[in-house]
Design a protein around this motif. Structure first.
Motif, short mmCIF file in Angstrom:
data_model
loop_
_atom_site.label_atom_id
_atom_site.label_comp_id
_atom_site.label_asym_id
_atom_site.label_seq_id
_atom_site.Cartn_x
_atom_site.Cartn_y
_atom_site.Cartn_z
N ALA A 156 0.83 -1.20 0.00
CA ALA A 156 0.00 0.00 0.00
C ALA A 156 0.87 1.25 0.00
N SER A 157 0.32 2.33 -0.53
CA SER A 157 1.05 3.59 -0.53
C SER A 157 1.13 4.16 0.87
N ILE A 158 2.11 5.05 1.08
CA ILE A 158 2.33 5.59 2.40
C ILE A 158 1.11 6.39 2.87
N GLY B 181 13.65 -12.98 23.38
CA GLY B 181 12.97 -13.98 22.57
C GLY B 181 11.47 -13.76 22.49
N THR B 182 10.86 -13.37 23.60
CA THR B 182 9.40 -13.19 23.62
C THR B 182 8.98 -12.01 22.77
N ILE B 183 9.64 -10.87 22.94
CA ILE B 183 9.26 -9.68 22.17
C ILE B 183 9.55 -9.86 20.69
N LEU B 184 10.68 -10.47 20.35
CA LEU B 184 10.98 -10.72 18.95
C LEU B 184 9.99 -11.70 18.33
N THR B 185 9.53 -12.67 19.10
CA THR B 185 8.53 -13.61 18.58
C THR B 185 7.25 -12.89 18.19
N ALA B 186 6.78 -12.00 19.07
CA ALA B 186 5.57 -11.24 18.76
C ALA B 186 5.78 -10.33 17.56
N ALA B 187 6.93 -9.65 17.52
CA ALA B 187 7.20 -8.70 16.43
C ALA B 187 7.34 -9.40 15.08
N LEU B 188 8.08 -10.51 15.06
CA LEU B 188 8.31 -11.22 13.80
C LEU B 188 7.05 -11.94 13.33
N SER B 189 6.21 -12.36 14.26
CA SER B 189 4.95 -12.98 13.87
C SER B 189 4.04 -11.96 13.19
N LEU B 190 4.00 -10.74 13.73
CA LEU B 190 3.12 -9.70 13.20
C LEU B 190 3.62 -9.11 11.88
N PHE B 191 4.92 -8.99 11.71
CA PHE B 191 5.47 -8.25 10.57
C PHE B 191 4.87 -8.71 9.24
N PRO B 192 4.47 -7.78 8.35
CA PRO B 192 4.64 -6.33 8.42
C PRO B 192 3.49 -5.59 9.09
N PHE B 193 2.59 -6.31 9.75
CA PHE B 193 1.48 -5.65 10.42
C PHE B 193 1.94 -5.00 11.72
N ILE B 194 1.31 -3.89 12.06
CA ILE B 194 1.52 -3.25 13.34
C ILE B 194 0.23 -3.32 14.15
N LEU C 280 -3.21 -1.51 9.82
CA LEU C 280 -2.04 -0.64 9.76
C LEU C 280 -0.80 -1.51 9.69
N THR C 281 0.05 -1.20 8.71
CA THR C 281 1.27 -1.98 8.48
C THR C 281 2.50 -1.07 8.51
N VAL C 282 3.65 -1.69 8.43
CA VAL C 282 4.89 -0.93 8.34
C VAL C 282 4.88 -0.02 7.10
N TRP C 283 4.19 -0.45 6.04
CA TRP C 283 4.26 0.25 4.76
C TRP C 283 3.29 1.42 4.70
N ASN C 284 2.14 1.34 5.35
CA ASN C 284 1.12 2.38 5.13
C ASN C 284 0.92 3.32 6.31
N SER C 285 1.70 3.19 7.37
CA SER C 285 1.45 4.01 8.56
C SER C 285 2.65 4.81 9.01
N SER C 286 3.74 4.78 8.25
CA SER C 286 4.95 5.47 8.68
C SER C 286 4.92 6.94 8.29
N THR C 287 5.83 7.68 8.88
CA THR C 287 6.00 9.08 8.52
C THR C 287 6.76 9.18 7.19
N THR C 288 7.15 10.36 6.82
CA THR C 288 7.78 10.58 5.52
C THR C 288 9.21 10.04 5.49
N HIS C 289 9.73 9.90 4.28
CA HIS C 289 11.09 9.41 4.08
C HIS C 289 12.11 10.33 4.76
N HIS C 290 11.91 11.63 4.64
CA HIS C 290 12.84 12.59 5.25
C HIS C 290 12.84 12.46 6.76
N ALA C 291 11.66 12.36 7.35
CA ALA C 291 11.55 12.24 8.81
C ALA C 291 12.18 10.93 9.28
#
Length: 380
Positions: A237-239, A300-313, A324-335
């Motif tokens: 998805a687009s930013i 291990g616990t936090i990485l398990t949750a994070a890697l299971s979800l990726f790219p979803f937030i 909301l995913t890593v791709w569509n919810s981030s701020t701008t490239h400059h920021a």
């Protein structure tokens, strides 16, 4: 120049690093706070436990603020959605945390035992409630959160309630988080104390490490065979457009990353290895090794949750396409570039001065009840 998608992943790493720092430092603070009314049988023993974390607990809490600031800076849409939808949960965390500083500062001001016991309960609440709610929050991220976006103005509409967050699976995740930090706190008491508190801490470590193993394994089985996961379509998805996703739900979908990238299985393995290592080394009456083991549990616990979800937030259970995913919810490239530069400079600085503080605090070795009796009027 690094492309946008790579910077978005770097932003995800930065947020994850702040959460790991919070778990590794404030995790043992909270664990000791939860254990406080039970591990100390008299006032001197409880003061001993408090003074183990007394010099550093407030500095460790800064990582929670840093994590919130990182989410706000890197994922503003996630920040707005989470803090609006989980408003009651956030307030419970905030209100309970109010008890921690006043508990530390005022507990030993009066010699009255009832006064001190009440503050011990307050410190317990300030340690137990935030960790439980954070664990429940991670559980709800895996289940999906009940929100959707207005298609015209992109305003978030939360369609659930606080009670909806307390599902059996989410509560299991909360309990797992409680076992995780109690084990970490027990390991830190084992590292920093001598005498009867050290002995009790070793027993608590072994018991809660086993409980963690059982709860973590149960959560993993449910994620693999019961809990519906989310699958993002091939088109990214687009930013800042949470309506451009193509998302499907499927039981066991949270295991996809482990099939696609087999190395990610190291995350849950790390959690289990850390727990077994802590149990074995605590049984052998070691000091530093059990703490390293419980640190692996946090990682291990936090990485398990994070890697299971990726790219979803924040997946949406109301309308998966609005997730909301890593791709569509981030701020701008400059920021994102500026944030990454600041992180590269400041994280080593923070690590160095934090290490310096702990070395200074540990220079006199573990503390004993006699140290508390000698410092009646200067210690917590």
């Amino acid at each position: 120049m690094i492309d946008l998608s790579t910077m978005q992943v770097i932003g995800w790493v930065i947020v994850g690093a702040t959460l790991l720092a919070f778990a590794l430092t404030s995790g043992f603070d909270s664990g000791i706070g939860i254990l406080l009314p039970f591990i100390g049988k008299n006032d001197t023993e409880r003061r001993l436990a408090l003074n183990v974390i007394g010099p550093t607990w407030d500095g460790n809490q800064v990582w929670l603020i840093t994590a919130g600031g990182a989410v706000f800076a890197i994922w503003p849409t996630v920040y707005a959605t989470a803090f609006s939808g989980y408003y009651v949960a956030m307030l419970l965390i905030l209100w309970s945390l109010f008890l921690r500083p006043v508990g530390f500062e005022y507990r030993s001001k009066l010699p009255n035992q009832t006064w001190r016991n009440n503050w011990d309960i307050g410190i317990f609440i300030a340690s137990f409630i935030p960790i439980l709610i954070m664990g429940v929050a991670f559980g709800n991220l895996l289940l999906g959160s009940p929100f959707t976006f207005d298609p015209i103005f992109l305003r978030m509409q939360y369609t659930g309630s606080f009670i909806d967050l307390l599902s059996p699976f989410a509560l299991l995740c909360g309990i797992t988080a409680i076992f995780m930090v109690i084990t970490h706190g027990s390991a830190y008491l084992n590292l920093r104390t001598k005498g009867i508190i050290k002995t009790r801490a070793q027993k608590a470590l072994r018991m809660f490490a086993w409980l963690y193993i059982i709860a973590f394994a149960a959560a993993g089985i449910l994620i693999a065979y019961k809990v519906p996961g989310y699958i993002l379509g091939k088109s990214i998805a687009s930013i800042n457009d949470p309506l451009a996703n193509h998302v499907t739900r499927q039981v066991g979908a949270w295991m996809n990353n482990y099939h696609t990238y087999p190395w990610t299985i190291l995350a849950p393995i790390t959690g289990f290895i850390g727990a077994f290592f802590a149990i074995i080394t605590a049984q052998a009456n070691r000091s530093i090794w059990p703490f390293l083991g419980t640190s692996l549990i946090q990682i291990g616990t936090i990485l398990t949750a994070a890697l299971s979800l990726f790219p979803f937030i924040m997946p949406s259970s109301t309308d998966p396409a609005h997730s909301l995913t890593v791709w569509n919810s981030s701020t701008t490239h400059h920021a994102l570039t500026i944030i990454a530069i600041v992180a590269v400079i400041m994280v080593p600085v923070i690590f160095c001065y934090t290490t310096f503080v702990y070395i200074k605090m540990w220079r006199d070795g573990p503390i004993h009840e006699k140290d508390i009796e000698r410092g009646q009027h200067i210690l917590y």
